[in-house]
Design an enzyme around this catalytic site. Structure first.
Site, PDB file in Angstrom:
ATOM      1  N   GLY A  51       0.780  -1.226   0.000  1.00 42.13           N
ATOM      2  CA  GLY A  51       0.000   0.000   0.000  1.00 42.13           C
ATOM      3  C   GLY A  51       0.811   1.274   0.000  1.00 42.13           C
ATOM      4  O   GLY A  51       0.257   2.363  -0.083  1.00 42.13           O
ATOM      5  N   ASP A  53       3.140   4.145  -1.511  1.00 45.22           N
ATOM      6  CA  ASP A  53       3.375   4.717  -2.839  1.00 45.22           C
ATOM      7  C   ASP A  53       4.848   5.055  -3.056  1.00 45.22           C
ATOM      8  O   ASP A  53       5.414   4.752  -4.104  1.00 45.22           O
ATOM      9  CB  ASP A  53       2.524   5.979  -3.025  1.00 45.22           C
ATOM     10  CG  ASP A  53       1.032   5.683  -2.941  1.00 45.22           C
ATOM     11  OD1 ASP A  53       0.606   4.665  -3.514  1.00 45.22           O
ATOM     12  OD2 ASP A  53       0.305   6.456  -2.287  1.00 45.22           O
ATOM     13  N   HIS A  76      20.753  15.423 -11.722  1.00 46.85           N
ATOM     14  CA  HIS A  76      19.981  15.111 -12.928  1.00 46.85           C
ATOM     15  C   HIS A  76      18.529  14.860 -12.538  1.00 46.85           C
ATOM     16  O   HIS A  76      18.183  14.860 -11.349  1.00 46.85           O
ATOM     17  CB  HIS A  76      20.564  13.908 -13.666  1.00 46.85           C
ATOM     18  CG  HIS A  76      20.507  12.620 -12.901  1.00 46.85           C
ATOM     19  ND1 HIS A  76      21.376  12.332 -11.862  1.00 46.85           N
ATOM     20  CD2 HIS A  76      19.679  11.537 -13.002  1.00 46.85           C
ATOM     21  CE1 HIS A  76      21.096  11.136 -11.385  1.00 46.85           C
ATOM     22  NE2 HIS A  76      20.064  10.635 -12.047  1.00 46.85           N
ATOM     23  N   HIS A  81      16.418  11.202  -7.565  1.00 45.37           N
ATOM     24  CA  HIS A  81      17.245  12.372  -7.269  1.00 45.37           C
ATOM     25  C   HIS A  81      16.430  13.662  -7.136  1.00 45.37           C
ATOM     26  O   HIS A  81      16.914  14.626  -6.548  1.00 45.37           O
ATOM     27  CB  HIS A  81      18.320  12.550  -8.340  1.00 45.37           C
ATOM     28  CG  HIS A  81      19.295  11.419  -8.381  1.00 45.37           C
ATOM     29  ND1 HIS A  81      20.541  11.479  -7.814  1.00 45.37           N
ATOM     30  CD2 HIS A  81      19.185  10.170  -8.908  1.00 45.37           C
ATOM     31  CE1 HIS A  81      21.173  10.316  -7.990  1.00 45.37           C
ATOM     32  NE2 HIS A  81      20.363   9.510  -8.655  1.00 45.37           N
ATOM     33  N   HIS A 145      24.542   9.771 -18.790  1.00 46.00           N
ATOM     34  CA  HIS A 145      23.642   8.886 -18.052  1.00 46.00           C
ATOM     35  C   HIS A 145      22.483   8.594 -18.999  1.00 46.00           C
ATOM     36  O   HIS A 145      22.568   8.875 -20.196  1.00 46.00           O
ATOM     37  CB  HIS A 145      23.213   9.591 -16.756  1.00 46.00           C
ATOM     38  CG  HIS A 145      22.414   8.755 -15.811  1.00 46.00           C
ATOM     39  ND1 HIS A 145      22.712   7.432 -15.548  1.00 46.00           N
ATOM     40  CD2 HIS A 145      21.313   9.041 -15.061  1.00 46.00           C
ATOM     41  CE1 HIS A 145      21.845   6.960 -14.671  1.00 46.00           C
ATOM     42  NE2 HIS A 145      20.988   7.915 -14.365  1.00 46.00           N
ATOM     43  N   ASP A 200      28.959   6.910  -7.554  1.00 43.35           N
ATOM     44  CA  ASP A 200      27.841   6.006  -7.837  1.00 43.35           C
ATOM     45  C   ASP A 200      28.304   4.546  -7.854  1.00 43.35           C
ATOM     46  O   ASP A 200      29.247   4.193  -8.558  1.00 43.35           O
ATOM     47  CB  ASP A 200      27.244   6.408  -9.193  1.00 43.35           C
ATOM     48  CG  ASP A 200      26.185   5.446  -9.713  1.00 43.35           C
ATOM     49  OD1 ASP A 200      25.601   4.695  -8.904  1.00 43.35           O
ATOM     50  OD2 ASP A 200      25.930   5.468 -10.937  1.00 43.35           O
ATOM     51  N   ASN A 239      14.000   8.853 -20.275  1.00 43.78           N
ATOM     52  CA  ASN A 239      15.099   8.429 -21.142  1.00 43.78           C
ATOM     53  C   ASN A 239      14.916   9.050 -22.527  1.00 43.78           C
ATOM     54  O   ASN A 239      14.515   8.406 -23.492  1.00 43.78           O
ATOM     55  CB  ASN A 239      15.152   6.900 -21.227  1.00 43.78           C
ATOM     56  CG  ASN A 239      16.495   6.409 -21.749  1.00 43.78           C
ATOM     57  OD1 ASN A 239      17.173   7.119 -22.487  1.00 43.78           O
ATOM     58  ND2 ASN A 239      16.870   5.204 -21.365  1.00 43.78           N
ATOM     59  N   HIS A 373      24.237   3.408 -15.712  1.00 43.90           N
ATOM     60  CA  HIS A 373      25.263   3.415 -14.667  1.00 43.90           C
ATOM     61  C   HIS A 373      26.506   2.668 -15.147  1.00 43.90           C
ATOM     62  O   HIS A 373      26.409   1.610 -15.773  1.00 43.90           O
ATOM     63  CB  HIS A 373      24.743   2.759 -13.386  1.00 43.90           C
ATOM     64  CG  HIS A 373      23.513   3.408 -12.834  1.00 43.90           C
ATOM     65  ND1 HIS A 373      23.569   4.429 -11.909  1.00 43.90           N
ATOM     66  CD2 HIS A 373      22.198   3.195 -13.085  1.00 43.90           C
ATOM     67  CE1 HIS A 373      22.333   4.807 -11.608  1.00 43.90           C
ATOM     68  NE2 HIS A 373      21.498   4.080 -12.308  1.00 43.90           N
TER      69      HIS A 373
END
Length: 561
Positions: A51, A53, A76, A81, A145, A200, A239, A373
């Site tokens: 339940g 979100d 970005h 982020h 990215h 990262d 994307n 990545h």
């Protein structure tokens, strides 16, 4: 740019989110009385968070230090982020938010939806920007990215430079219109001296370079050019490079393009306005006209590549979409991979599409997706370029952070200079040493509808019990002065047993409740409803577990007279 001082104080690094997890990225770089916050993301819930979100960070550390905050810098525009910004602004208004053009457009849309546009100042930046906050300044370097306008961040202090890479890969042949990573600027930072690198770690388990976006473009072209029927192309709305490549092939092959899904529509709008996408006049058609165009001349761009229940692709798969139904000859291309927690949902959608008669193309085996990545080789390249004295892996689960630390040691960062930290840890460092000196509360905060933080682990545990064993309600009307049971006990079950076929179990459970109530009045002088409730729960739990080896939630419902 700040100069080094003999009296310079230590730098403090605090992770609000992003350590030991994929998502919820948020980091603070503090010097003296100034803090630069980097990113403010969300995390998508795993399957066991029923339940829920979104999962966001606990912002108390930032709120407590609000007077020190110089600005929120965004690397970005991905949700992990920027997704937490509306939630942060409800507790911390008036801050400056610095972001690249696409990230800024996405943030602005979020704030307009939430009525928060007046609660912050949005300031556009690029890799040539230089933010001057007195003793602290911030510069940037371009990375690549799976979304345009990605930036690495360098925070300059009198003690030294802290570099945070953001999400990155070294894509040396990016899609047309997208610049390559600025290796020269990274190398210059390394030559001038970097005190700490925060990098990262998402693909730390991948031993190679990550394939270029252009490589995926070739696969998409080969696949799409061989398809005779209608194409349904599902991808992350953010994307833009992937959307551009699919759109270019469709246009070259004479296909019209229809866009479904609010986030995809917004991505196309932003991409066109910022010059990342270009559609000749007449290419984009009204979704209402999709069924009037021959299938071989149609491509649908849609959301739902992660199996989101209300996304366009999910509704197409289960037959509830108002405008699109799967017809023989349709081909659905999943140009993404499931993010953690979404695998089952994605598989469910794929099964539904194939059952409806579509051919589904997905997965790395078809080369229709590549990660944004970098793998181990790119992580080592970043380490060699930046040449940090200290290293702190970020953005990854613990095993990823550990592997990334081992890579850093192979790249000549001493083991004692590497720090695997947890959310809430505070790293303090100067030119001579670094150590974890403090820890503050940084637990997950659950968002459920309009509720923020009002769902705790106890509620999640109850939801898990409900999903596994259901509930049983025991109802009775009791005269409290005499202990007389005026009606009941009645037993109601939801998600536990099928009551019509469990008559004997229900009858015995009623007797157990009856005797539990009676024993309360026999063993105690003054009986309260709370005492009766506890007795019913204890009795029914033991009895039902003995008979079924299941532990449903017990809800006593006593009406006192």
């Amino acid at each position: 740019m700040p100069t080094k001082s003999k009296k310079a104080k230590n730098i403090r690094i605090a992770a609000i989110g992003g350590l030991g997890e994929i998502g919820k990225n948020m980091y603070c770089v503090e010097y003296d009385d100034k803090i630069v916050v980097i990113d403010c993301g969300i995390k998508f819930p795993e399957d066991d968070l029923l339940g829920i979100d979104y999962v966001i960070s606990d912002y108390q550390y930032v709120i407590k230090n609000r007077d020190k905050i110089q600005g929120l810098v965004i690397t970005h525009g991905h949700e992990d982020h920027i997704g937490g910004i509306p939630f942060l602004l409800r507790q911390l208004s008036g801050i400056n938010i610095y972001a690249g053009p696409l990230a800024l457009a996405l943030i602005r849309s979020k704030l307009e939806e939430n009525g928060l546009t007046r609660d912050c100042n949005l300031i556009e930046i690029d890799e040539d920007s230089d933010l001057d906050f007195g003793e602290i300044s911030v510069t940037f370097f371009r990375t690549t990215h799976s979304i345009p306008d990605t930036l690495g961040v360098a925070v300059h202090t009198p003690v030294g430079v802290v570099v945070q890479t953001g999400d990155y890969k070294f894509d040396l042949t990016p899609v047309d219109g997208q610049p390559a990573p600025n290796l020269q600027r990274m190398a210059k930072l390394g030559d001038e001296g970097v005190l700490l690198l925060m990098s990262d770690s998402t693909n730390a388990e991948v031993p190679t370079f990550t394939k270029s976006e252009r490589f995926v473009g070739k696969s998409i072209r080969n696949i799409m050019e061989s398809i005779k029927g209608r194409i349904i192309f599902a991808s992350f709305a953010s994307n833009i490079s992937r959307i551009k490549q699919a759109s270019d092939v469709a246009i070259e092959n004479g296909r019209k393009i229809a866009v479904f899904g609010r986030s995809m529509e917004a991505a196309i709008k932003n991409g066109v306005e910022l010059g990342y996408l270009d559609y000749p006049k007449g290419t984009l058609v009204d979704p209402k006209d999709v069924n009037n165009i021959p299938p071989e001349e149609m491509m649908i761009l849609c959301t739902g590549s992660q199996g989101e229940p209300m996304a366009a692709l999910s509704r197409i798969a289960n037959g509830t979409h108002k405008q699109i139904s799967i017809v023989p000859g349709d081909t659905v291309i999943f140009s993404s991979s499931p993010i953690p927690g979404n695998t089952m949902s994605v598989n469910h959608v794929i099964n539904g599409l194939e059952e409806a008669g579509a051919e589904v193309i997905h997965g790395k085996v078809n080369n229709v997706h590549t990660s944004g990545h970098g793998g181990q080789e790119e992580q080592k390249l970043m380490l060699r370029l930046i040449k940090p004295k200290f290293f702190m892996p970020i953005h990854g689960e613990y095993r990823m952070l550990k592997i990334h630390t081992e890579l850093a040691q192979l790249c000549d960062v001493p083991k004692e200079n590497c720090f695997i930290m947890e959310n809430g840890d505070v790293l303090e460092l100067n030119q001579e040493e670094a150590k974890v000196v403090d820890h503050f509360p940084a637990s997950d905060v659950f968002v459920d509808g309009n509720g923020i933080g009002d769902i705790g682990n106890a509620v999640i545990h109850e939801r898990q019990l409900l999903s596994e064993d259901g509930l049983v309600a025991a109802c009775a009307t009791v005269k409290m002065k005499t202990g007389q049971i005026l009606s009941g006990p009645d037993i109601l079950s939801r998600g536990f047993i099928y009551m019509r076929e469990s008559g004997e179990l229900i009858n015995q459970a009623q007797k157990q409740v009856y005797h539990a109530i009676k024993m309360c009045f026999r063993s105690s002088g003054r009986v309260t409803e709370s005492m009766i409730n506890d007795a019913i729960v204890d009795t029914l739990q033991d009895y039902l577990y003995e008979k079924t080896e299941r532990k449903p939630i017990i809800i006593p419902m006593i009406i006192s007279v």
